[in-house]
Motif scaffolding. Structure first.
Motif, PDB file in Angstrom:
ATOM      1  N   SER A   1       0.955  -0.949   0.088  1.00 47.73           N
ATOM      2  CA  SER A   1       0.240  -0.230  -0.448  1.00 47.73           C
ATOM      3  C   SER A   1       1.101   1.469  -0.262  1.00 47.73           C
ATOM      4  CB  SER A   1      -1.311  -0.190   1.296  1.00 47.73           C
ATOM      5  OG  SER A   1      -1.364   1.157   1.146  1.00 47.73           O
ATOM      6  N   ILE A   2       1.929   1.186   0.536  1.00 46.22           N
ATOM      7  CA  ILE A   2       2.817   2.704   0.777  1.00 46.22           C
ATOM      8  C   ILE A   2       3.022   2.645  -0.326  1.00 46.22           C
ATOM      9  CG2 ILE A   2       5.311   2.608   1.852  1.00 46.22           C
ATOM     10  CD1 ILE A   2       4.046   2.155   4.250  1.00 46.22           C
ATOM     11  N   ALA A   3       4.090   1.384  -1.584  1.00 48.47           N
ATOM     12  CA  ALA A   3       4.548   1.629  -2.286  1.00 48.47           C
ATOM     13  C   ALA A   3       3.836   2.281  -3.181  1.00 48.47           C
ATOM     14  CB  ALA A   3       4.900   0.132  -3.033  1.00 48.47           C
ATOM     15  N   GLU A   4       1.983   2.024  -3.417  1.00 49.46           N
ATOM     16  CA  GLU A   4       1.083   1.864  -4.607  1.00 49.46           C
ATOM     17  C   GLU A   4       0.953   3.320  -3.896  1.00 49.46           C
ATOM     18  OE1 GLU A   4      -2.775   1.344  -5.048  1.00 49.46           O
ATOM     19  OE2 GLU A   4      -1.795  -1.356  -4.988  1.00 49.46           O
ATOM     20  N   GLY A   5       0.746   3.730  -2.737  1.00 48.05           N
ATOM     21  CA  GLY A   5       0.245   5.155  -2.170  1.00 48.05           C
ATOM     22  C   GLY A   5       1.141   6.364  -3.003  1.00 48.05           C
ATOM     23  N   LEU A   6       2.242   6.372  -2.713  1.00 47.52           N
ATOM     24  CA  LEU A   6       3.340   6.937  -3.096  1.00 47.52           C
ATOM     25  C   LEU A   6       4.167   6.357  -4.144  1.00 47.52           C
ATOM     26  CD1 LEU A   6       5.458   6.968   0.467  1.00 47.52           C
ATOM     27  CD2 LEU A   6       3.539   8.690   0.070  1.00 47.52           C
ATOM     28  N   GLY A   7       3.124   5.907  -5.140  1.00 46.43           N
ATOM     29  CA  GLY A   7       4.201   5.528  -6.739  1.00 46.43           C
ATOM     30  C   GLY A   7       5.452   5.014  -6.928  1.00 46.43           C
ATOM     31  N   LYS A   8       6.154   4.472  -5.801  1.00 44.79           N
ATOM     32  CA  LYS A   8       7.262   4.004  -6.074  1.00 44.79           C
ATOM     33  C   LYS A   8       7.135   2.168  -5.957  1.00 44.79           C
ATOM     34  CE  LYS A   8       8.524   7.626  -3.023  1.00 44.79           C
ATOM     35  NZ  LYS A   8       8.955   8.226  -4.271  1.00 44.79           N
ATOM     36  N   ARG A   9       8.192   2.099  -6.681  1.00 44.57           N
ATOM     37  CA  ARG A   9       8.313   0.241  -6.625  1.00 44.57           C
ATOM     38  C   ARG A   9       8.671   0.213  -5.383  1.00 44.57           C
ATOM     39  NH1 ARG A   9      12.828  -2.875  -8.755  1.00 44.57           N
ATOM     40  NH2 ARG A   9      14.386  -1.330  -8.251  1.00 44.57           N
ATOM     41  N   LEU A  10       8.509  -1.200  -5.275  1.00 45.70           N
ATOM     42  CA  LEU A  10       8.581  -2.098  -4.467  1.00 45.70           C
ATOM     43  C   LEU A  10       9.031  -3.109  -4.795  1.00 45.70           C
ATOM     44  CD1 LEU A  10       7.489  -2.909  -0.881  1.00 45.70           C
ATOM     45  CD2 LEU A  10       5.597  -4.265  -2.114  1.00 45.70           C
ATOM     46  N   ILE A  11      10.055  -3.646  -3.350  1.00 46.63           N
ATOM     47  CA  ILE A  11      11.501  -4.545  -3.472  1.00 46.63           C
ATOM     48  C   ILE A  11      10.952  -5.473  -2.406  1.00 46.63           C
ATOM     49  CG2 ILE A  11      13.694  -5.524  -3.638  1.00 46.63           C
ATOM     50  CD1 ILE A  11      14.833  -2.811  -4.523  1.00 46.63           C
ATOM     51  N   ILE A  12      10.689  -6.707  -2.601  1.00 49.98           N
ATOM     52  CA  ILE A  12      10.308  -7.564  -1.158  1.00 49.98           C
ATOM     53  C   ILE A  12      11.398  -8.963  -1.154  1.00 49.98           C
ATOM     54  CG2 ILE A  12       8.864  -9.449  -0.187  1.00 49.98           C
ATOM     55  CD1 ILE A  12       6.386  -8.430  -2.375  1.00 49.98           C
ATOM     56  N   TRP A  13      11.728  -8.748   0.571  1.00 52.33           N
ATOM     57  CA  TRP A  13      13.011  -9.644   0.666  1.00 52.33           C
ATOM     58  C   TRP A  13      12.309 -11.043   1.411  1.00 52.33           C
ATOM     59  CZ3 TRP A  13      18.018  -8.571   4.263  1.00 52.33           C
ATOM     60  CH2 TRP A  13      18.792  -9.936   4.231  1.00 52.33           C
ATOM     61  N   ASN A  14      12.014 -12.073   0.953  1.00 50.76           N
ATOM     62  CA  ASN A  14      11.424 -12.758   1.757  1.00 50.76           C
ATOM     63  C   ASN A  14      12.600 -13.350   2.631  1.00 50.76           C
ATOM     64  OD1 ASN A  14       8.428 -13.079   1.722  1.00 50.76           O
ATOM     65  ND2 ASN A  14       8.584 -13.656  -0.297  1.00 50.76           N
ATOM     66  N   ILE A  15      12.298 -13.181   4.032  1.00 54.08           N
ATOM     67  CA  ILE A  15      13.252 -13.791   4.583  1.00 54.08           C
ATOM     68  C   ILE A  15      12.379 -15.359   5.366  1.00 54.08           C
ATOM     69  CG2 ILE A  15      14.513 -13.285   7.149  1.00 54.08           C
ATOM     70  CD1 ILE A  15      14.651 -11.271   5.361  1.00 54.08           C
ATOM     71  N   LYS A  16      13.590 -16.202   5.175  1.00 55.98           N
ATOM     72  CA  LYS A  16      13.089 -17.474   5.431  1.00 55.98           C
ATOM     73  C   LYS A  16      14.252 -18.029   6.843  1.00 55.98           C
ATOM     74  CE  LYS A  16      11.999 -19.090   1.340  1.00 55.98           C
ATOM     75  NZ  LYS A  16      12.308 -17.746   0.079  1.00 55.98           N
ATOM     76  N   SER A  17      14.133 -19.648   7.086  1.00 59.33           N
ATOM     77  CA  SER A  17      14.889 -19.727   8.545  1.00 59.33           C
ATOM     78  C   SER A  17      16.748 -19.580   8.712  1.00 59.33           C
ATOM     79  CB  SER A  17      14.093 -21.044   8.615  1.00 59.33           C
ATOM     80  OG  SER A  17      14.557 -22.201   8.334  1.00 59.33           O
ATOM     81  N   THR A  18      16.659 -20.386   6.871  1.00 57.09           N
ATOM     82  CA  THR A  18      18.456 -20.357   6.404  1.00 57.09           C
ATOM     83  C   THR A  18      18.320 -19.064   6.119  1.00 57.09           C
ATOM     84  OG1 THR A  18      17.196 -20.601   3.991  1.00 57.09           O
ATOM     85  CG2 THR A  18      17.398 -22.692   5.848  1.00 57.09           C
ATOM     86  N   THR A  19      17.466 -18.234   5.552  1.00 58.84           N
ATOM     87  CA  THR A  19      18.766 -16.555   5.133  1.00 58.84           C
ATOM     88  C   THR A  19      20.001 -15.908   5.931  1.00 58.84           C
ATOM     89  OG1 THR A  19      15.719 -16.258   4.297  1.00 58.84           O
ATOM     90  CG2 THR A  19      17.494 -14.237   4.408  1.00 58.84           C
ATOM     91  N   LYS A  20      20.878 -15.575   5.301  1.00 59.49           N
ATOM     92  CA  LYS A  20      21.786 -14.301   6.144  1.00 59.49           C
ATOM     93  C   LYS A  20      21.650 -13.065   6.139  1.00 59.49           C
ATOM     94  CE  LYS A  20      24.282 -18.456   7.597  1.00 59.49           C
ATOM     95  NZ  LYS A  20      24.435 -19.840   6.427  1.00 59.49           N
ATOM     96  N   ALA A  21      21.608 -12.614   6.577  1.00 56.29           N
ATOM     97  CA  ALA A  21      21.617 -11.048   6.486  1.00 56.29           C
ATOM     98  C   ALA A  21      22.946 -10.805   5.358  1.00 56.29           C
ATOM     99  CB  ALA A  21      22.474 -10.447   7.764  1.00 56.29           C
ATOM    100  N   GLN A  22      24.261 -11.620   4.747  1.00 56.77           N
ATOM    101  CA  GLN A  22      25.044 -10.972   3.407  1.00 56.77           C
ATOM    102  C   GLN A  22      23.987 -11.756   2.357  1.00 56.77           C
ATOM    103  OE1 GLN A  22      28.189 -10.125   3.886  1.00 56.77           O
ATOM    104  NE2 GLN A  22      28.202 -10.386   1.769  1.00 56.77           N
ATOM    105  N   GLU A  23      23.463 -12.837   2.465  1.00 57.93           N
ATOM    106  CA  GLU A  23      22.715 -12.486   1.943  1.00 57.93           C
ATOM    107  C   GLU A  23      22.220 -11.166   0.438  1.00 57.93           C
ATOM    108  OE1 GLU A  23      19.615 -16.220   1.711  1.00 57.93           O
ATOM    109  OE2 GLU A  23      21.899 -17.097   2.543  1.00 57.93           O
ATOM    110  N   GLY A  24      21.289 -10.798   1.517  1.00 58.48           N
ATOM    111  CA  GLY A  24      20.760  -9.200   1.383  1.00 58.48           C
ATOM    112  C   GLY A  24      20.711  -8.171   0.799  1.00 58.48           C
TER     113      GLY A  24
END
Lengths: 289, 398
Positions: A50-73
């Protein structure tokens, strides 16, 4: 008031409370990550959209899983590919930058315009995960030792972080965030939400459903209380099934949409069979309202 | 003067750091609060409070600091009638905000009294008389940042009022909790056991690939510790008559412990008021379904973490006397307190969880025995915070 405050006003398909809207605008103005907590199904992930849509900005989603490491982001150095290429010699392996692939956070940093970055369900990851991102979220930059390159955000992304409270987040991380807890909507608020999703819903059906739904949520033995998204699914099932509103409270059709656990179904049946009086009392209380 | 709010927050147990306080001051400087108390309330909460468990404390602190905007009850009937009219919505402008000084409650009350004496007719709009709309500090549906609302619906809802309503009372974490919250607390018994002890026996594939690649392709193996949890838990629960009011709570703890799959082992036994020669295998506490306490002490290593759950309330003789056991037809050679000490001696990491709130420990009927058992076991109340502290205690031992 500064110009940037009050930018976000919600979007057409998302109901936002004053408190939440204020929290979003505070986070945007202070350039701090917005941490959103709340029961499953209260629309935490939807908020970022909603924020992305309301402000007309692109949305990037980083889905976190139990194995995700910070470095990967930040970035991934594909050493295996480089090793592979070096053995066959058909690529120039001396340029490491070919093997550096930016993660979601890196992508948000190098974007030419400001983006909304959603770090979804941060509590799924390892306990140390949020701490590993402190510097990057504070400074909005990181260093790639392999290429001796520093990636600096061209435009500070608007960062939205969601958490289901599966793990406690570290204090140092919390201190840097703006926090908002989305409380479970009351019946009035719920009507608004339903209207956004099903504008033409029969009024009688909605009232009956809400009554049954909030009653289910009051049964203490039910472990996994049905949430907004389950209610919406249920309404859809009832509409498709052509169930008459009269039957809803009597029979609770398609109960499997609301209650997902065997124990919860058992608990409900037990409740219905053993304490019919409580149900009647409840109905009366609704009528006198 | 505003700094007092910081200390009031601290006093109410909201852990505010200096960082957050400066962020709030920055935000105020940027004008993020506008000059509405409600926006200010939202701003403070979003910046200073980082868990919904502290929302209630924050509300209390906020209400204490910005207290005192209430509707006087004994107003003349006619004034209620004047106020009982509808009116067009009110636009609040910057200029209006600036024109209003924040008045303190005493001045407001005095002004209201005077105004009541002077006023003889109804008013809607305007900035002086009691009425609807407008910007006078008295009346309803109008705007005055610190006025007295008289009747009507709260339109520009006062933040002090909102705070005073304490919507988040249910989220306080020192109240009794549900299974999931128990599970969350028990989960913490896990983190210290991963990757900290034991030999490195597992091949770290990613590490190996990386090391090998850095080594220009010559194989280099990297090992890591397995992510197994070494924690073993012994849960011993009182299921005597005085525990009946807490059955549901104890059930939840039991369910939570049972569902927490991360323990290497979980043993559950029951006792009635105090531990003697026998431990029971089910909550009915019958001799036919029991084991000798000595057997348990022999068979369970002392690295088990022990959670004793009970109200610790009984007749002092049940702890101190030979034959003090409450169950009819049984006799104990050694006083209960000896068994309790033995238990603690065998399991150094033991804590006692008491469903009775800690503030009653000194005044409840069982105060004497609670004190005696507190001397042996660290005692915590059976709430989220209590369990959290108990878990911390259990972890600190090793």
């Amino acid at each position: 008031m500064t110009k940037s405050f009050g930018e976000y006003r919600g979007s057409s398909n998302y109901i936002v409370s004053d408190e939440l809207r204020n929290a979003v605008n505070i986070a945007i103005a202070l350039q701090k990550p917005l941490l959103i907590k709340g029961d499953p199904g209260t629309g935490k992930t939807m908020l970022a959209q909603s924020i992305a849509e309301g402000l007309g900005k692109r949305l990037i989603i980083w889905n976190i899983k139990s194995t995700t490491k910070a470095q990967e982001g930040l970035y991934v150095y594909d050493t295996v590919q480089r090793l592979y290429d070096s053995q066959f010699g058909d690529h120039d392996v001396s340029d490491i930058s070919h093997y550096i692939k930016l993660g979601k956070l890196g992508e948000a940093f190098v974007s030419d315009e400001q983006v909304v970055l959603l770090i979804d369900e941060i509590d799924k990851a390892d306990l140390e995960f949020p701490n590993d991102l402190l510097w990057e979220l504070d400074q909005m930059s990181f260093y790639i030792p392999e290429t001796k390159e520093t990636i600096v955000a061209k435009h500070r992304p608007i960062v939205v972080i969601t958490s289901n409270a599966e793990k406690e987040l570290p204090d140092a991380f919390l201190r840097r965030c703006i926090f908002h807890y989305i409380a479970f909507p009351d019946p009035e608020g719920m009507k608004e939400i339903i209207k956004v999703h099903y504008p033409d819903l029969d009024k009688k059906l909605m009232e009956q459903c809400l009554e049954a739904f909030y009653w289910l949520r009051t049964i203490p033995e039910i472990q996994k209380k049905p949430s907004t998204s389950e209610l919406l699914d249920w309404l859809q099932a009832l509409v498709i099934g052509g169930i008459s509103p009269k039957r809803i409270k009597e029979e609770l059709p398609f109960l499997g949409v609301l209650l997902k656990k065997n124990q919860d179904l058992d608990a409900l049946l037990w409740h219905l069979n053993n304490r019919p009086q409580s149900r009647i009392a409840h109905r009366q209380s609704f009528q006198t309202r | 003067m505003f700094t007092d709010f910081y200390y009031i927050l601290k006093k109410h147990g909201v852990p505010v750091s200096m960082n957050e306080w400066y962020t709030l001051l920055d935000a105020l400087e940027m004008g993020l609060a506008g000059s509405s108390l409600t926006t200010f309330y939202h701003l403070c909460r979003a910046v200073l409070v980082k868990t919904e468990a502290h929302y209630d404390r924050f509300d209390l602190a906020f209400a204490e600091y910005f207290h005192g905007v209430e509707t006087p009850e004994d107003l003349p009937e006619t004034i209620w009638e004047w106020l009982d009219k509808n009116l067009p919505p009110l636009e609040i402008t910057e200029e209006m905000r600036r024109n209003h000084k924040q008045l303190d409650l005493e001045t407001l009350k005095k002004m209201l009294e005077e105004r009541l004496k002077e006023q003889t007719e109804e008013h809607h709009g305007g900035n002086y008389w009691i009425g609807t709309g407008g910007t006078s500090p008295f009346g309803h549906s109008g705007y005055h940042p610190g006025g007295i609302r008289i009747g009507g619906q709260s339109r520009n809802k006062s933040a002090v009022k909102v705070a005073g309503e304490r919507h988040f009372r249910d989220f306080r974490n020192d109240t009794v909790l549900d299974t999931r919250q128990f599970q969350m607390a028990l989960r913490k018994l896990r983190q210290f056991s991963t990757r900290l002890e034991g030999p490195k026996t597992e091949l770290d594939i990613e590490g190996t690939v990386e090391a090998t690649s850095k080594n220009a392709g010559r194989l280099e193996l990297v090992w890591e510790r397995p992510r197994e949890n070494a924690i073993k838990v012994l849960l011993v629960m009182d299921s005597g008559g005085s525990m009946t009011p807490y059955t549901r709570l104890c059930n939840q703890l039991f369910t939570a412990a049972n569902r927490s799959k991360h323990f290497k082992d979980l043993q559950v036994y029951y006792f009635h008021n105090c531990i003697y020669d026998l431990l029971y295998l089910d909550p009915r506490c019958v001799v036919s379904n029991s084991v000798e306490t000595k057997y348990v002490l022999r068979n369970l290593d002392s690295d088990y973490r022990v959670l004793l759950v009970g109200d610790a309330s009984m007749a002092p003789t049940e702890l101190t006397a030979r034959g003090g056991i409450i169950d009819w037809g049984q006799f104990n050679e050694e006083p209960g307190i000896v068994w309790m000490r033995r238990f603690k001696q065998h399991f150094p990491s033991s804590v006692w969880l008491n469903p009775i709130p800690a503030r009653y420990w000194e005044i409840t009927e069982g105060a004497v025995t609670i004190k005696m058992l507190q001397d042996i076991f660290p005692m915590f109340e059976l709430t989220v915070e209590g369990l959290d502290m108990a878990v911390k205690k259990l972890r600190a031992k090793n």
